[in-house]
Design an enzyme around this catalytic site. Structure first.
Site, mmCIF file in Angstrom:
data_model
loop_
_atom_site.group_PDB
_atom_site.id
_atom_site.type_symbol
_atom_site.label_atom_id
_atom_site.label_comp_id
_atom_site.label_asym_id
_atom_site.label_seq_id
_atom_site.Cartn_x
_atom_site.Cartn_y
_atom_site.Cartn_z
ATOM 1 N N LEU A 108 -1.635 23.347 -16.899
ATOM 2 C CA LEU A 108 -2.051 22.039 -16.392
ATOM 3 C C LEU A 108 -3.209 21.535 -17.242
ATOM 4 O O LEU A 108 -4.186 22.247 -17.446
ATOM 5 C CB LEU A 108 -2.479 22.141 -14.927
ATOM 6 C CG LEU A 108 -3.043 20.865 -14.281
ATOM 7 C CD1 LEU A 108 -1.999 19.749 -14.267
ATOM 8 C CD2 LEU A 108 -3.519 21.152 -12.856
ATOM 9 N N ILE A 139 -5.252 26.520 -17.863
ATOM 10 C CA ILE A 139 -5.810 25.179 -17.994
ATOM 11 C C ILE A 139 -5.730 24.772 -19.458
ATOM 12 O O ILE A 139 -6.211 25.490 -20.341
ATOM 13 C CB ILE A 139 -7.282 25.136 -17.524
ATOM 14 C CG1 ILE A 139 -7.401 25.623 -16.067
ATOM 15 C CG2 ILE A 139 -7.843 23.733 -17.683
ATOM 16 C CD1 ILE A 139 -6.723 24.741 -15.052
ATOM 17 N N LYS A 140 -5.143 23.615 -19.714
ATOM 18 C CA LYS A 140 -4.992 23.143 -21.098
ATOM 19 C C LYS A 140 -6.246 22.396 -21.543
ATOM 20 O O LYS A 140 -6.684 21.456 -20.883
ATOM 21 C CB LYS A 140 -3.768 22.239 -21.222
ATOM 22 C CG LYS A 140 -2.454 22.978 -21.079
ATOM 23 C CD LYS A 140 -1.253 22.046 -21.185
ATOM 24 C CE LYS A 140 -0.938 21.703 -22.619
ATOM 25 N NZ LYS A 140 0.342 20.935 -22.721
ATOM 26 N N VAL A 141 -6.790 22.819 -22.674
ATOM 27 C CA VAL A 141 -7.987 22.214 -23.258
ATOM 28 C C VAL A 141 -7.692 21.906 -24.722
ATOM 29 O O VAL A 141 -7.178 22.761 -25.432
ATOM 30 C CB VAL A 141 -9.198 23.174 -23.149
ATOM 31 C CG1 VAL A 141 -10.417 22.589 -23.859
ATOM 32 C CG2 VAL A 141 -9.515 23.478 -21.698
#
Length: 949
Positions: A108, A139-141
């Site tokens: 996400l 978590i997409k960064v």
């Protein structure tokens, strides 16, 4: 054999680059896990936008979420996304368990708007990690310079991360370093690294798309056939070569003492994930970026079409470590050709951030549209009828605002949205409603009710009075609460009339002034304090009949403490007066009158959410109205003409101040026209922009027909329909946002009022002279008639005489009105008592001017308009023809503790105002009526009628 499933024998996992609610609910994801061995899912704004915007499967969830209470578009999307991610994570959880946390993840993304914001990225990642609450979440960064420290921080906190938008080998090495450093911090803090996972999403096809474009340009310019052939041989090779060399870095990075130390603690290597693997060039195989990147400990995330294609005809081999030397040669050859891969990858990161932000705009627009549909008429409706020309201009500006993130920047208090001066210091109105202490207002209201006051009087000017006046005129009196009145005049007759309307001994007075130093409220405060003291006795009891609303530390606060006021409410210093109605300056009078502040604020928040930073300009009603107003003004349609229906008839007076004082400066601006009755379209010039606002149930076929005729004649018409008067707070915010946006379009600071101060200075000079000598400085009329004395400066007098003005009132009025031309407006400025009779008299005059001269008209009363349209009259466009109307007061009224009476203050204000108008070169004439106000107004009306005929 299923080639997709067989990839796991080569050590590669397949993740699906797709997510949708129905896809999960119907079992499609579970089937892919079982038949194809899919081991993960990735999402991004573009994926969610397609899922939410192009189907109705999210309509019911949106409706269900909103039944529990309205929320912002971002919050609404997040709720939908979190549910989808949780559901996908639950479907993949058996995979996660079977592989002991080595796979089975769902990704996400943090908001792409935070790509260049380290702190914001970390905060949102923590929030999403907590909300989703699934171990198999990543978590997409993004791998931006600001994203790298966020990656290290999050890994160091034990949060699994999917690094996205990764194109360059050097940046990949920095990403791996951030992961390793984060793991070391986590282990040093006692964390178990076996629970932390990460992938580095290395993008592929986008590189070939950009490289091939540059190669094609070089091929087209090359003359040597062998050069053309050499360049052509590089096409479709660079992205794969780049990825192969990144994989060699991966093997080096996750070997050796540093890694072995972490691995001994249970740490997992950060796998390379091949992203953007759908083939974009139709000349290439549709499974190119799967077949050529097969290797152990890697992931390929594929869109559904590529998954289907590989299942159908994919060929399997350990391709990732084939021809590594050839891959190096490809990149060396590319560099020799003069194409910089570093420059391309840097540009791709920027473009990727922009593409994801664009997709997020579409996504939030889709959610905003669904929210608006579900809420229906709980959000006041707005319809823009702008015609082709203005409509196209608004459409173009809407896209410019979206692309430049201007609405988000506005909410972030970015002063460059306007002129870059001090606008950032005046944006407290954006969240004043959300910060209102509703419980405190309710408690205060109960205390007021317990006192059984018969009346409540607001003593204020401009922003402190006009908002409360709308409330007092719109809402019926509430049982058990005082009747709300507003006094915003220094006219002696008007002050006396207010005193006669109320029971002094049973009235609560709300003294409302931001600075505490404004002349009018201070005079009114002193007057009524004296009257109350005489009616109720000792000073302590007197003070308990007074409430102060003022900024912290003001002179009013000091006086209120000294005189034992019952309560002091503090305003927010970062809110200008005209933007203050949803702050204590509006809410205290509302609570005093028994208006349910909680409900009032609740309705306002619905519009605030509709105009929020997460609502793209095309779905944002405040931005749309503001763009239309501002662009219309630039096209010469600067007379914003407001029609308010009977139930909300006073709303225009508040909007008038907001628009005029905010935009009328530097020779630019919008001139609001309020109270002018709707007329036949033939009397209006091409300088008009119409806004019609009404409540449901006030249908008027004749009125609607006239509006339609205006639109058919080419005039822009905005229609706003309120559910009920209870929704009034929505319009306060809509117009505040629209005015701020219009100010940006016009290129001015909508939060200062440089020309209001000029009239105040003149007034202070005149009253100071009175304090010294006991009289205002003498003045000489340019002509004196039986009906009136006329005053103006030498320049105006000469122009009027040249136009035929001689010894009688009619000739001067005729000469003056004849100066109004197409695009001008005529303003009647009455420094006289504002009551039903005088309002009617000025209305009669303005309608006559409208119908005969076909120009916009205003009918204003001083000194209240000094804090409103007075700014635009002096600082706005030089299109006004001003007729100031004064008269001797039948009976003056002293101000306790001052030499200057109310009448003297009013006279000084009128003269100060007029002097500034003439100094600014405005077309201005002052008529001082004789023989009593009623007789004088009749004579003036006759002169105007004669002049127009």
């Amino acid at each position: 054999m299923n080639p997709v499933k067989e990839l796991e024998k080569h050590g590669q996992a397949v993740w699906l680059d797709f997510l949708a609610r129905g896809f999960i609910a119907k079992g499609d994801l579970k089937q892919l896990i079982e038949t194809d061995g899919v081991k993960g899912v990735t999402s991004n704004p573009a994926i969610f936008e397609k899922a939410i915007g192009s189907s109705d499967e999210y309509d019911a969830p949106v409706g269900k979420a909103l039944k529990r209470g309205d929320r912002t578009v971002a919050e609404l999307f997040e709720k939908l996304a979190v549910e989808d991610i949780q559901n996908a994570a639950d479907v993949l959880h058996p995979v996660y368990n079977r592989l002991k946390g080595q796979d089975g993840f769902v990704s996400l993304e943090v908001s792409p708007y935070l790509a260049n914001d380290t702190k914001g990225t970390v905060a949102e990642a923590r929030h999403l990690w907590k909300d989703v609450d699934r171990k198999n979440l990543m978590i997409k960064v993004p791998a931006t310079p600001e994203g790298l420290p966020a990656i290290e921080q999050l890994i160091g906190e034990g949060i699994s991360v999917n690094i996205t938008l990764l194109f360059a080998q050097q940046v990949y090495r920095e990403v791996a370093e951030a992961y390793l450093a984060g793991l070391e911090k986590y282990v040093a803090g006692g964390g178990d690294p076996s629970h932390v996972a990460s992938v580095a999403s290395f993008f592929v096809s986008r590189i070939d798309t950009m490289v091939d474009k540059q190669l094609d340009e070089k091929i087209a310019r090359a003359n040597d056939p062998s050069e053309k052939e050499r360049l052509a041989a590089l096409k479709g090779k660079v992205a794969i070569a780049n990825a192969k060399l990144a994989y060699q870095d991966y093997k080096r990075l996750y070997a050796g003492p540093r890694w072995e130390k972490l691995a001994a603690k249970g740490a997992k290597p950060q796998r390379l994930l091949w992203a953007s693997t759908g083939t974009k060039n139709k000349d290439y195989s549709d499974v190119l970026y799967v077949e050529e990147l097969i290797g152990p400990n890697t992931i390929n995330t594929v869109p559904p079409a590529t998954l289907d294609a590989f299942r159908d005809h994919g060929k399997l081999r350990d391709s990732l470590e084939e021809n590594v030397e050839e891959a190096k040669a490809v990149l060396e050859e590319l560099a020799r050709s003069g194409i910089s891969l570093d420059a391309i990858t840097e540009e791709l990161v920027k473009d990727g951030v922009k593409q994801f932000a664009d997709a997020a705009d579409k996504l939030y627009g889709a959610v905003a549209s669904k929210r608006a549909t579900v809420l229906g008429n709980a959000v006041n409706r707005q319809q823009l009828g702008l015609g082709d020309g203005l409509g196209k201009a608004v459409t173009k500006a809407t896209e410019e605002w979206r692309a430049s993130a201007r609405i988000r920047r506005l909410w972030q208090r970015d002063k460059s949205v306007w002129t870059g001066t001090d606008e950032d210091k005046w944006l407290g109105w954006l969240d004043s409603a959300a910060q209102a202490d509703v419980a405190d207002y309710a408690d205060y209201a109960n205390k007021v009710k317990g006192q059984n006051f018969s009346d409540a009087v607001v003593l204020g000017m401009g922003g402190s009075s006009l908002g409360p006046e709308v409330l007092s005129e719109t809402y019926a009196r509430k049982a058990g609460f005082p009747k709300l009145h507003v006094l915003d005049s220094t006219d002696p007759a008007q002050v006396r009339a207010m005193e006669q309307q109320i029971d002094i001994a049973n009235t609560v007075f709300i003294v409302s002034s931001k600075s505490g130093g404004t002349t009018e409220p201070n005079a009114m405060k002193d007057y009524f304090y004296d009257r109350v003291a005489k009616a109720v006795g000792p000073s302590v009891r007197t003070g308990h009949r007074f409430i102060a609303v003022t900024d912290p530390g003001s002179s009013l606060e000091k006086a209120a403490k000294k005189l034992n006021y019952a309560r002091i409410f503090h305003g927010e210093p970062s809110i200008g007066g005209r933007y203050s109605v949803l702050s204590p300056f509006g809410l205290v009078p509302a609570a005093t009158a028994g208006i349910d502040v909680g409900s009032f604020i609740g309705h306002a928040l619905t519009m605030i959410r509709s105009c929020g930073p997460d609502v793209p300009p095309h779905e944002n009603p405040g931005v749309q109205l503001g763009l239309a107003m501002g662009l219309a003004g630039l096209e010469g349609r600067d007379k914003v003409t407001i029609f308010s229906s009977k139930k909300i008839a006073d709303f225009g007076a508040w909007a008038e101040q907001l628009i005029a004082e905010s935009t009328g400066k530097e020779g630019k601006g919008l001139i609001p026209i309020e109270g002018e009755p709707l007329n036949d379209h033939s009397v209006y010039g091409n300088d008009r922009f119409f806004i019609d606002i009404r409540t449901e149930g006030e249908a008027d076929a004749v009125h609607d027909g006239m509006l339609s005729a205006l639109e058919k004649a080419g005039h822009p018409v905005v229609r706003i329909l309120m559910k009920s008067i209870e929704h009034l707070g929505q319009e306060f915010f809509r117009f505040e946002m629209a005015t701020a946006v219009a100010g940006a379009v016009l290129g001015i600071n909508p939060f200062d009022q440089p020309d209001v101060e000029a009239a105040k200075i003149k007034t202070r000079e005149l009253t100071a002279a009175f304090e010294k000598t006991g009289a205002l400085p003498p003045e000489q009329p340019v002509v004196s008639t039986a009906e009136a004395d006329l005053y103006t400066d030498e320049s105006n007098a000469a122009a009027l005489r040249a136009a035929g003005a001689n010894g009688d009132l009619g000739s001067w009025i005729k000469a003056h009105l004849s100066r109004s031309q197409a695009g001008d407006y005529v303003a009647l400025l009455g420094y006289i008592e504002r009551d039903k009779a005088t309002i009617g008299a000025l209305q009669k005059m303005r309608v006559a001017v409208l119908e005969k001269r076909h120009v916009a008209t205003a009918a204003e009363f001083g000194p209240r308009f000094l804090h409103s349209t007075g700014q635009a009259y002096k600082g706005g466009p030089d299109s006004g023809v001003f007729l100031q109307i004064t008269a001797d007061d039948a009976k003056d009224l002293p101000v306790p503790g001052q030499k200057a009476s109310f009448g003297v203050i009013k006279a000084a204000q009128a003269r100060g105002d007029f002097d500034v108008l003439t100094e600014r070169g405005r077309r201005a004439l002052r008529v001082h009526l004789k023989g009593g106000l009623k007789k004088g107004l009749a004579a003036l009306n006759a002169a105007i009628s004669e002049a127009l005929n």
